[in-house]
Scaffold this active site. Structure first.
Site, PDB file in Angstrom:
ATOM      1  N   LYS A 222     -12.572  -0.871   0.241  1.00 11.43           N
ATOM      2  CA  LYS A 222     -11.809   0.054  -0.601  1.00 11.43           C
ATOM      3  C   LYS A 222     -12.518   0.211  -1.950  1.00 11.43           C
ATOM      4  O   LYS A 222     -13.514   0.919  -2.016  1.00 11.43           O
ATOM      5  CB  LYS A 222     -10.371  -0.450  -0.739  1.00 11.43           C
ATOM      6  CG  LYS A 222      -9.643  -0.552   0.614  1.00 11.43           C
ATOM      7  CD  LYS A 222      -8.150  -0.744   0.441  1.00 11.43           C
ATOM      8  CE  LYS A 222      -7.440  -1.251   1.677  1.00 11.43           C
ATOM      9  NZ  LYS A 222      -7.659  -0.532   2.908  1.00 11.43           N
TER      10      LYS A 222
ATOM     11  N   HIS B  60      -5.671  -3.918  -1.947  1.00  9.13           N
ATOM     12  CA  HIS B  60      -5.439  -2.768  -2.830  1.00  9.13           C
ATOM     13  C   HIS B  60      -5.438  -3.177  -4.301  1.00  9.13           C
ATOM     14  O   HIS B  60      -4.748  -2.569  -5.109  1.00  9.13           O
ATOM     15  CB  HIS B  60      -4.121  -2.076  -2.475  1.00  9.13           C
ATOM     16  CG  HIS B  60      -4.230  -1.205  -1.263  1.00  9.13           C
ATOM     17  ND1 HIS B  60      -4.767   0.060  -1.296  1.00  9.13           N
ATOM     18  CD2 HIS B  60      -3.904  -1.442   0.028  1.00  9.13           C
ATOM     19  CE1 HIS B  60      -4.745   0.587  -0.079  1.00  9.13           C
ATOM     20  NE2 HIS B  60      -4.224  -0.301   0.753  1.00  9.13           N
TER      21      HIS B  60
ATOM     22  N   SER C   4       0.792  -1.227   0.000  1.00 10.73           N
ATOM     23  CA  SER C   4       0.000   0.000   0.000  1.00 10.73           C
ATOM     24  C   SER C   4       0.826   1.280   0.000  1.00 10.73           C
ATOM     25  O   SER C   4       0.348   2.316  -0.413  1.00 10.73           O
ATOM     26  CB  SER C   4      -0.933   0.008   1.202  1.00 10.73           C
ATOM     27  OG  SER C   4      -0.184  -0.032   2.388  1.00 10.73           O
TER      28      SER C   4
END
Lengths: 422, 415, 83
Positions: free
Chosen positions: A264, A233, A205
């Site tokens: 996310k 991610h 990340s």
């Protein structure tokens, strides 16, 4: 009693502040989107800024279809379950979402968690015992580290994305020796591991770099190890169909356990999951503590997550837009002369490696950008290694080209002001 | 991938072992909102069956209350669906601060910090505020999430016998030299439904200079005259240094938890608690729902009063009918059966009669203490409880355990 | 030798059994696998032995198996020259 504690704690908080590590929250007065309304410092008048620091990669956080699905789910399935899964906290939509995720990844089964943090926290302890070994990338996310801390398996850490280092660790685990002789005199007898699991982030990340999954999978085969990937991610936007780093590295079906988040790109509310081999998922349902002892994802969020997966399977538009935005920003910002780590990921770290006061620079830089209406965060030691302070920019499919151009112009202006670029 | 047949076999063998021991957990699928009556499909795919729910933590019956759902809808429209960020980057909205403020007022503390769940709150708090010079002294029956939090913290660990104040005092003496001593307890213990002796604990804490930590998940919203929790019931509001609790049970039941207490301790959690730093906070839709719940229960004690009446009726009915229950006053009412197989059979028979309750046995509760745990709700109306009571007594009669002593039941069924 | 046995047995009874427990603990009763002592409370048993006999038991030796019965603990203590 508390008086003395109060004194001690105030002292420690003061130290955190003087070390520049004090975390302050900026309060957002709108929904999450590229143009947000922020009140900062707390109580001051709110202003509009462009958000370049959220994980809202696909712009689903306030997508009308997602909101509509959440509304529907609230009406049909209520607000809360007030129970853990195995008592009376499982609805048909929870099973539906688990099925949908399994199908998306072409995996055998899936189990939902209240967050990916909890998924990682409950994974290792459940499936690995003191006879087993866990081999982990040195830059893995904090939640993987916590999960490993709770697990009794022998631990080996390999240098970030360094395949030689990984192989050395695999060998050591197979032979059952310590890589570092932490306890001279103890554990002299080699103790070969029964099962070995390699754990890695799919995308790291802080740098936005992608794990070398193809090579990791090869090594895993050679040393008879399982592979676990946290793809938080990457889920939804990396790879041709959004199936993350696993698809990007052409390793579909080759990874045994994938953990990821719904918090996310997939709408960004909350929730996480583990998808993988049937027996592993079965085991997690029986024994994984965050699953057994905490409510699962609320009905409104399950309904919206189902819709998010539908949006992704129906069309590639959002992914395409995100990749276009990313390459436009990456290209322009390096043409201006900024120091960025190359790559394809919408996480774009802008580094200050040539400057001595890089930590301070990252802070001043982000403050000036905020003044220009661009909201980004500057990271410095100990969040990132010394000398690698940075502004981390995160691109979204929801950004318009004008908004990205405005950010680029602001970077140019602030960069020149601080002589970071010419 | 190297998930070989050998790997598969290792896990399959373990799973088979669980099935043989009768410890395999199966989920029942609910095809409707949480309520006093639910549609259940069990096994999954089987025809739906309508049953009275006696095993939810839906104490106040707010999980699908129209006002709460309406507020959640408002949250979606005004503040969107997700934040896609942790709190300190761009994941804090004004409504999150409002909810923290409301919880502080409700619990009578100095400050509050939200967590994705109370499990996360318990997992993060000890590591964030304690060092290796400190000691945590926990009641032996505290919730599993507290145990995990203690495992992650650097402070020394010790335990005291469940609610045994003499033993606690001994431990406080033993650890007199530590920088911080924290007494750790649940407010309402979830398996037995008994309340901590919080007034005595606070007294001991004052005597030995210790802090008090309490997880009030099974009390917030309904224990105490105005439902503030165990500290209100024991008359020690303001004297418990750290309270953790959940929004996932009585307070709406969706998700979310918090740490509430001394200002500096809460601040320390904001700076250091890992589940707070590394995970999204509660979604706007859940925040608005929770705000509506707090409004509702601050305005009127009607729901907790109804719950109290339901509890009285239920406890009295079971006892007079001849079943053995764990005595107490909370809406968690364990019906003691002592034998694991009997507990399972009993639950099965109840389900046949349209009553959904769960049997618990070792290792969830100590050996020889198998039981059916029943949980009351303000959503239960008298006709639900009458029907459920009738079923309990019929099944009790079938198994010939009505008006029998513990010893007689053990003689019949074994321990 | 019986001294050490009895000291440990008495400590276990005193420290871990509740008043209304009708479990009888003998030298061979499984303490941890039998659910009498949980892994947390094992720490206090370890600490008790360490302070009473002035020894240090490394974590690698303080396994649930080594602490599972009074007899096992005696075996462990022997390694430290305590009998």
């Amino acid at each position: 009693m508390y008086q003395r504690v109060r004194y001690d704690l105030n002292e420690e908080l003061r130290k955190i502040k003087s070390g520049g590590l004090y975390k302050e929250e900026r309060i957002i007065l709108s929904d999450q989107k590229p143009g947000i309304s922020v009140s900062y410092p707390v109580g001051s008048e709110s202003r509009e800024v462009l958000n370049f620091c959220s994980n809202n990669y696909l712009g689903l956080a306030n997508h009308p279809r997602i909101i509509e699905a959440a509304h529907k789910s609230l009406d049909q399935y209520g607000f809360g379950m007030a129970s853990v899964r195995f008592i009376c906290g499982t609805q048909d939509i929870h099973k539906k979402l688990e099925k949908k995720i399994s199908a998306f990844y072409e995996m055998e089964d899936t189990i939902l968690y209240s967050s990916c943090f909890d998924a990682n926290g409950g994974l290792f302890e459940t499936i690995l015992s003191s006879e087993d070994a866990i081999i982990t990338d040195s830059l893995n996310h904090a939640s993987i580290i916590d999960g490993i801390r709770l697990c009794k398996a022998k631990r080996y850490i390999y240098d970030h994305s360094d395949m030689k280092s990984l192989e050395k660790a695999l060998k050591a685990a197979r032979e059952g020796v310590d890589l570092f002789d932490h306890h001279p005199g103890l554990d002299k007898e080699p103790n070969p591991a029964r099962n070995i699991m390699i754990a890695t982030d799919g995308v790291f990340s802080m740098d936005g770099d992608i794990a070398k999954l193809d090579e990791i999978v090869e090594l895993a085969k050679e040393y008879d190890a399982m592979v676990m990937v946290d793809d938080s991610h990457a889920t939804g936007f990396l790879g041709e169909k959004g199936r993350g780093s696993i698809e990007y590295c052409d390793c579909l079906g080759e990874v045994d356990v994938i953990t990821s988040t719904l918090g996310k790109a997939m709408g960004g509310a909350s929730g996480g999951f583990i998808t993988g081999k049937k027996e592993i998922v079965d085991m997690l349902r029986q024994r994984s503590r965050p699953y057994l002892f905490s409510n699962t994802v609320a009905p409104a969020i399950v309904g919206a997550a189902l819709e998010a997966f539908d949006i992704l399977t129906e069309s590639n538009d959002l992914r395409k837009k995100l990749m276009e935005n990313t390459s436009h920003f990456r290209k322009s910002i390096s043409q201006l002369g900024f120091d960025i780590t190359p790559g394809v990921h919408p996480i774009v770290p802008i580094l200050f490696r040539k400057f001595e006061d890089d930590a301070q620079l990252s802070q001043v830089f982000s403050r000036d950008l905020y003044e220009e209406g661009i909201y980004v965060i500057g990271f410095f030691f100990p969040v990132v290694p010394k000398g690698q302070s940075r502004i981390r920019v995160q691109i979204s499919a929801a950004h318009t080209t004008e908004q990205i151009d405005k950010a680029i112009a602001a970077f140019e202006k602030v960069g020149k002001k601080h002589k970071v670029i010419k | 991938m190297a998930f070989s047949e050998a790997h598969r076999n290792i896990f399959q063998t373990e799973l088979n072992g669980l099935k043989e021991q009768g410890l395999f957990k199966e989920e029942r699928i609910i095809c409707a909102p949480q309520s006093s009556e639910i549609e259940v499909s069990f096994p999954f795919g089987a025809e739906e069956k309508r049953v009275i729910n006696m095993c939810a933590n839906n104490y106040l019956g707010l999980s699908s209350h129209p006002d709460v759902v309406e507020a959640a809808r408002k949250g979606l429209d005004h503040r969107g669906y997700g934040m896609s960020s942790v709190r300190f980057i761009c994941g804090t909205q004004d409504i999150h601060k409002q909810l923290e403020q409301k919880l502080t007022e409700f619990l009578g503390t100095e400050d509050t910090i939200l967590f994705p769940s109370c499990m996360d709150a318990n997992c993060g708090v000890f590591e964030a505020v304690l060092t290796d010079q400190d000691v945590m002294i926990a009641d032996r029956l505290v919730h599993a999430s507290i145990v995990d939090g203690m495992r992650l913290a650097k402070a020394q660990q010790d335990t005291y016998k469940h609610s045994d104040m003499e033993h606690l005092e001994k431990k406080l003496e033993l650890h007199q030299d530590k920088r911080l001593k924290v007494i750790i307890t649940d407010g309402n213990f979830s398996m037995d439904g008994d309340l901590a002796k919080l007034d005595k604990i606070v007294e001991l804490a004052e005597k030995y200079n210790a802090l008090v930590f309490m997880d009030d998940s099974h009390a917030s919203g309904f224990i105490g005259k105005t439902g503030r929790g165990t500290h209100e019931h024991c008359n020690v509001i303001g004297k418990v240094d750290i309270i953790t609790t959940t929004l996932g049970k009585a307070l709406g039941g969706a998700s979310g938890g918090c740490v509430s207490g001394r200002r500096e301790l809460v601040e320390m959690c904001r700076q250091k608690a890992r589940p707070y730093l590394f995970s999204n906070t509660i979604a706007p839709v859940v925040v608005e729902g929770a705000l509506a719940v707090l409004d509702l229960i601050s305005r009127s004690t009607e729901r907790r009063d109804k719950l109290e009446k339901n509890t009285e009726f239920w406890r009295k009915g079971l006892t007079e009918g001849g079943l053995i229950i764990k005595e107490g006053e909370t809406p968690i009412v364990p019906v003691m059966l002592f034998n694991a197989k009997l507990a399972q059979d009993f639950a099965k028979d109840l389900y046949e009669m349209g009553i959904y309750a769960i049997g618990f046995f070792f290792p969830v509760v100590p050996k020889g203490q198998a039981r059916i745990r029943t949980q009351l709700s303000a959503a239960h109306d008298m006709h639900h409880l009458e029907k459920a009571l009738d079923a309990f007594l019929k099944v009790g009669k079938k198994h010939n355990i009505l008006h029998k002593t513990k010893q007689e039941i053990i003689d019949m069924y074994g321990q | 030798m019986s001294d050490l046995k009895d000291v440990i047995l008495e400590y276990v009874q005193e420290e871990y059994l509740e008043d209304d427990d009708d479990i009888e603990v003998t030298y061979d009763t499984p303490l941890i696998s039998g659910g009498i002592v949980d892994s947390f409370s094992m720490v206090s048993l370890k600490r008790f032995l360490e302070t009473r006999y002035n020894i240090q038991i490394p974590d690698s030796k303080a396994t649930p198996q080594a602490f599972d019965t009074v007899n096992n603990i005696i075996k462990l203590m022997k390694e430290f020259g305590i009998e």
